[in-house]
Design a protein around this motif. Structure first.
Motif, short mmCIF file in Angstrom:
data_model
loop_
_atom_site.label_atom_id
_atom_site.label_comp_id
_atom_site.label_asym_id
_atom_site.label_seq_id
_atom_site.Cartn_x
_atom_site.Cartn_y
_atom_site.Cartn_z
N VAL A 28 0.84 -1.19 0.00
CA VAL A 28 0.00 0.00 0.00
C VAL A 28 0.88 1.24 0.00
CG1 VAL A 28 -1.73 1.30 1.30
CG2 VAL A 28 -1.88 -1.20 1.18
N ILE A 29 0.60 2.14 -0.93
CA ILE A 29 1.36 3.38 -1.08
C ILE A 29 0.39 4.55 -0.98
CG2 ILE A 29 2.89 4.71 -2.60
CD1 ILE A 29 3.41 1.98 -4.08
N ILE A 30 0.76 5.54 -0.18
CA ILE A 30 -0.08 6.73 0.00
C ILE A 30 0.47 7.87 -0.86
CG2 ILE A 30 -0.99 8.41 1.64
CD1 ILE A 30 -1.97 5.47 1.98
N GLY A 31 -0.39 8.47 -1.66
CA GLY A 31 0.00 9.61 -2.48
C GLY A 31 -0.72 10.87 -2.04
N SER A 32 -0.08 12.01 -2.27
CA SER A 32 -0.68 13.30 -1.97
C SER A 32 0.03 14.35 -2.81
CB SER A 32 -0.54 13.63 -0.48
OG SER A 32 -0.98 14.96 -0.21
N ARG A 33 -0.61 15.49 -2.99
CA ARG A 33 0.09 16.60 -3.64
C ARG A 33 1.22 17.10 -2.76
NH1 ARG A 33 -4.82 20.53 -5.00
NH2 ARG A 33 -5.45 19.72 -2.95
N ASP A 34 1.10 16.87 -1.45
CA ASP A 34 2.12 17.25 -0.47
C ASP A 34 2.81 15.99 0.02
OD1 ASP A 34 3.61 17.99 1.73
OD2 ASP A 34 2.04 19.20 2.66
N PRO A 35 4.04 15.72 -0.42
CA PRO A 35 4.70 14.46 -0.04
C PRO A 35 4.90 14.30 1.46
CG PRO A 35 6.26 15.97 -1.10
CD PRO A 35 4.90 16.55 -1.29
N GLU A 36 5.12 15.41 2.18
CA GLU A 36 5.29 15.31 3.62
C GLU A 36 3.98 14.87 4.29
OE1 GLU A 36 6.91 15.06 7.23
OE2 GLU A 36 7.97 15.30 5.32
N LYS A 37 2.87 15.37 3.81
CA LYS A 37 1.58 14.94 4.34
C LYS A 37 1.35 13.46 4.07
CE LYS A 37 -3.35 16.14 4.26
NZ LYS A 37 -4.39 17.02 3.65
N ALA A 38 1.78 13.01 2.88
CA ALA A 38 1.65 11.59 2.55
C ALA A 38 2.46 10.73 3.50
CB ALA A 38 2.08 11.35 1.11
N ARG A 39 3.68 11.16 3.79
CA ARG A 39 4.54 10.38 4.71
C ARG A 39 3.97 10.37 6.12
NH1 ARG A 39 8.65 12.48 1.22
NH2 ARG A 39 8.77 14.45 2.38
N GLN A 40 3.45 11.52 6.56
CA GLN A 40 2.87 11.58 7.91
C GLN A 40 1.67 10.66 8.04
OE1 GLN A 40 2.06 15.74 8.53
NE2 GLN A 40 4.19 16.27 8.95
N LYS A 41 0.81 10.67 7.03
CA LYS A 41 -0.37 9.82 7.08
C LYS A 41 0.02 8.34 7.02
CE LYS A 41 -4.15 12.18 7.60
NZ LYS A 41 -5.11 11.86 8.69
N ALA A 42 1.01 8.03 6.19
CA ALA A 42 1.47 6.65 6.11
C ALA A 42 1.95 6.16 7.47
CB ALA A 42 2.58 6.53 5.07
N GLU A 43 2.65 7.02 8.19
CA GLU A 43 3.12 6.66 9.53
C GLU A 43 1.94 6.48 10.49
OE1 GLU A 43 5.87 9.63 10.77
OE2 GLU A 43 7.39 9.08 9.29
N GLU A 44 0.91 7.32 10.37
CA GLU A 44 -0.28 7.17 11.20
C GLU A 44 -0.97 5.83 10.95
OE1 GLU A 44 -2.99 10.43 10.86
OE2 GLU A 44 -1.43 11.94 11.17
N TYR A 45 -1.05 5.45 9.69
CA TYR A 45 -1.69 4.18 9.36
C TYR A 45 -0.86 3.01 9.91
CZ TYR A 45 -4.22 7.14 5.99
OH TYR A 45 -4.97 8.13 5.40
N GLU A 46 0.46 3.12 9.80
CA GLU A 46 1.33 2.09 10.37
C GLU A 46 1.11 1.95 11.87
OE1 GLU A 46 5.22 2.30 7.35
OE2 GLU A 46 5.31 3.18 9.36
N THR A 47 0.99 3.07 12.54
CA THR A 47 0.78 3.06 14.00
C THR A 47 -0.54 2.39 14.35
OG1 THR A 47 2.08 5.08 14.28
CG2 THR A 47 0.56 4.50 16.06
N GLU A 48 -1.59 2.70 13.60
CA GLU A 48 -2.89 2.07 13.83
C GLU A 48 -2.81 0.56 13.64
OE1 GLU A 48 -6.95 1.26 14.43
OE2 GLU A 48 -5.67 2.92 15.08
N LEU A 49 -2.13 0.14 12.59
CA LEU A 49 -2.01 -1.29 12.33
C LEU A 49 -1.16 -1.97 13.40
CD1 LEU A 49 -1.45 -0.93 8.50
CD2 LEU A 49 -3.43 -2.03 9.56
N ASP A 50 -0.09 -1.29 13.82
CA ASP A 50 0.77 -1.86 14.85
C ASP A 50 0.01 -2.07 16.16
OD1 ASP A 50 3.58 -2.57 15.73
OD2 ASP A 50 3.14 -0.94 17.15
N SER A 51 -0.93 -1.17 16.45
CA SER A 51 -1.72 -1.31 17.67
C SER A 51 -2.61 -2.53 17.63
CB SER A 51 -2.57 -0.05 17.90
OG SER A 51 -3.66 0.01 16.97
N ARG A 52 -2.79 -3.07 16.43
CA ARG A 52 -3.61 -4.26 16.25
C ARG A 52 -2.77 -5.50 15.94
NH1 ARG A 52 -8.99 -2.86 15.45
NH2 ARG A 52 -9.35 -0.61 15.54
#
Length: 222
Positions: A28-52
């Protein structure tokens, strides 16, 4: 497969990213017009998955870079951004790639939400007109409640309708959709039928708005 969610920082992008990362082994790859926002969201999703208890790597990039790395590209952006997004990534799409659009044209007034298609007749047709000739387009995931999709504790038990003129591309998206537990994909024909499916989205929003306990409404055909 490698799936890029352009606009994957938004509601429907979040839901699909979490579900595919949680239920499948697809990249799964997250894209955005703002690459930093994409990276931040990707990390948030990883954290959510890690909690599970799910250890998954999700990468975030600017939209063209995300599209360049994917086999299937999902345009999880508002309908008025789809054509510009396709134009921005068109030279990164290869022959055989599949472009997926879940967007529906909607407007709101005092009476509620209404279907508001573009001049092409549907958002799916608009994407097909904008896409490179050798890239197949599939309309899918139009009528899903984003909040329900993103809640990994929520059982789905709902359907998504697929429209495409390329049967192989439609089969690819059917396989991806049904990799998500509780989601069934049904063939609704070609892209010419997209407007009927997109028009269901404002209907569901109106029903959810006007009835208690139906905030995350979905559709099941029986």
């Amino acid at each position: 497969m490698r799936i890029a969610l352009l606009g994957g920082t938004g509601d429907i992008g979040e839901g699909l990213a979490l579900r595919w990362a949680f239920h499948t082994n697809h990249d799964v790859i997250i894209g955005s017009r703002d690459p930093e926002k994409a990276r931040q969201k990707a990390e948030e999703y990883e954290t959510e998955l890690d909690s599970r208890g799910v250890d998954r790597k999700i990468n975030g990039f600017e939209n063209p870079m995300a599209a360049d790395r994917a086999d299937v590209v999902v345009l999880s952006v508002p309908p008025y951004h789809v054509a510009d997004t396709v134009d921005a990534v068109a030279d990164k799409l290869d022959e055989g790639d599949v472009l997926v659009t879940p967007a529906a044209g909607i407007k709101r007034d005092d009476d509620g939400f209404h279907y508001h298609p573009p001049s092409a007749g549907s958002v799916t047709q608009l994407v097909a007109d904008a896409a490179p000739d050798d890239v197949a387009v599939v309309g899918a995931f139009h009528n899903l409640a984003a909040g329900r999709l993103a809640d990994l504790d929520a059982e789905l038990g709902i359907d998504t309708l697929l429209v495409a003129d390329d049967p192989d591309a439609k089969e690819t998206v059917r396989m991806l959709a049904e990799g998500i537990d509780g989601l069934r994909a049904l063939d609704a024909g070609g892209i010419a039928n997209a407007s009927e499916i997109e028009a269901v989205t404002p209907l569901l929003i109106n029903v959810a708005t006007n009835n208690d306990g139906m905030h995350d409404l979905g559709v099941r055909f029986q």
